[in-house]
Design a protein around this motif. Sequence first.
Motif, short mmCIF file in Angstrom:
data_model
loop_
_atom_site.label_atom_id
_atom_site.label_comp_id
_atom_site.label_asym_id
_atom_site.label_seq_id
_atom_site.Cartn_x
_atom_site.Cartn_y
_atom_site.Cartn_z
N LEU A 125 0.83 -1.21 0.00
CA LEU A 125 0.00 0.00 0.00
C LEU A 125 0.86 1.26 0.00
CD1 LEU A 125 -2.83 -1.02 2.50
CD2 LEU A 125 -2.98 -0.85 0.01
N PHE A 126 1.89 1.29 0.85
CA PHE A 126 2.76 2.47 0.90
C PHE A 126 3.60 2.59 -0.37
CE2 PHE A 126 1.83 2.49 5.46
CZ PHE A 126 1.65 3.86 5.67
N ALA A 127 3.93 1.47 -0.99
CA ALA A 127 4.65 1.52 -2.27
C ALA A 127 3.78 2.15 -3.35
CB ALA A 127 5.08 0.11 -2.68
N LEU A 128 2.50 1.79 -3.36
CA LEU A 128 1.57 2.38 -4.32
C LEU A 128 1.40 3.88 -4.07
CD1 LEU A 128 -1.19 -0.39 -4.46
CD2 LEU A 128 0.44 0.19 -6.25
N THR A 131 4.42 5.69 -5.29
CA THR A 131 4.42 5.77 -6.75
C THR A 131 3.55 6.93 -7.23
OG1 THR A 131 4.72 3.37 -6.91
CG2 THR A 131 3.94 4.51 -8.89
N ILE A 132 2.46 7.15 -6.53
CA ILE A 132 1.52 8.22 -6.91
C ILE A 132 2.04 9.60 -6.49
CG2 ILE A 132 -0.81 9.14 -6.57
CD1 ILE A 132 -1.71 6.21 -6.13
N THR A 133 2.54 9.71 -5.25
CA THR A 133 2.91 11.02 -4.70
C THR A 133 4.40 11.34 -4.77
OG1 THR A 133 3.22 10.14 -2.47
CG2 THR A 133 0.99 10.83 -3.09
N LEU A 137 8.93 10.69 2.51
CA LEU A 137 8.52 10.16 3.81
C LEU A 137 7.83 8.81 3.65
CD1 LEU A 137 8.25 10.52 6.86
CD2 LEU A 137 6.11 11.77 6.46
N LEU A 138 7.02 8.68 2.59
CA LEU A 138 6.33 7.42 2.34
C LEU A 138 7.33 6.30 2.02
CD1 LEU A 138 3.29 8.64 0.21
CD2 LEU A 138 3.28 7.85 2.58
N MET A 139 8.42 6.66 1.37
CA MET A 139 9.46 5.67 1.08
C MET A 139 10.08 5.15 2.37
SD MET A 139 11.36 3.83 -0.85
CE MET A 139 11.20 4.43 -2.55
#
Length: 250
Positions: A125-128, A131-133, A137-139
């Motif tokens: 989910l965080f990988a998706l 990819t979008i944003t 931080l999400l990485m």
Amino acid sequence: MNSYKTTTELKSAARALLQGKYREYIGAYITAELVLSLLAMVASSVLPTDTTWGMIFDLAISFVLELISAVFLLGIIHYTMNICKGLPYKLSDVFYGFKSHPDKAIISKFLFALAELVCMLPTILFALLYTITENALLMIVMSIFLVIGLVAVIILHLTLQFVYYLILDYPDATIKELIVYSANMMRGHRVKLFYLYASFLPLYVLGILSLGIGLLFVEPYVNVTVAKFYLDVFFITEEKITEEKTPEEN
């Protein structure tokens, strides 16, 4: 009460059992791999994978082949256990799973795959989202969940390692009963089994460096050693269960 064998003792016993049997074991292992490879080749030639439907079909076939591989795994374990128990063994043992409880092997594989997906779902989910944003931080969050997910998957495999073995010893048990028994049996033994697998890492590296040829000898060694580990823990677990029941019977 018997004591558990050390990793060194288990590996030594495995080497002794495999003396003069490597050729037959490698032949059985290659047979199973060849059948799976042929099935994959035939399936991939049916539809082109450069189309959307072709890619979906390819993923579906890959999943089906994974389930079929579980049936072959049951056969390989049957073959391995026959060697460990000093029973007759033959090449056709690799197909044992197709005539004896293939449904349990497939359902077990499906449940394990589902459990692995749950463990890795936050990472996916965080990988998706990354990819979008493309938010850094999400990485970082994804990397943290990746480590947690991998640890959870390892613990899962160590806990349910012997479900397939138990299918052979308890053919009338339900999948739930087999999973519970494996979890109970592995309580207190997961670290030792992890260490056992880790001890084979140098051999796997050498096998890879030999262009994969060495892996043909590593696999029988690992499989027989793990089977000896199972028998060691299984018999002592059975002794404990018997001792616990005896006072009640009296």
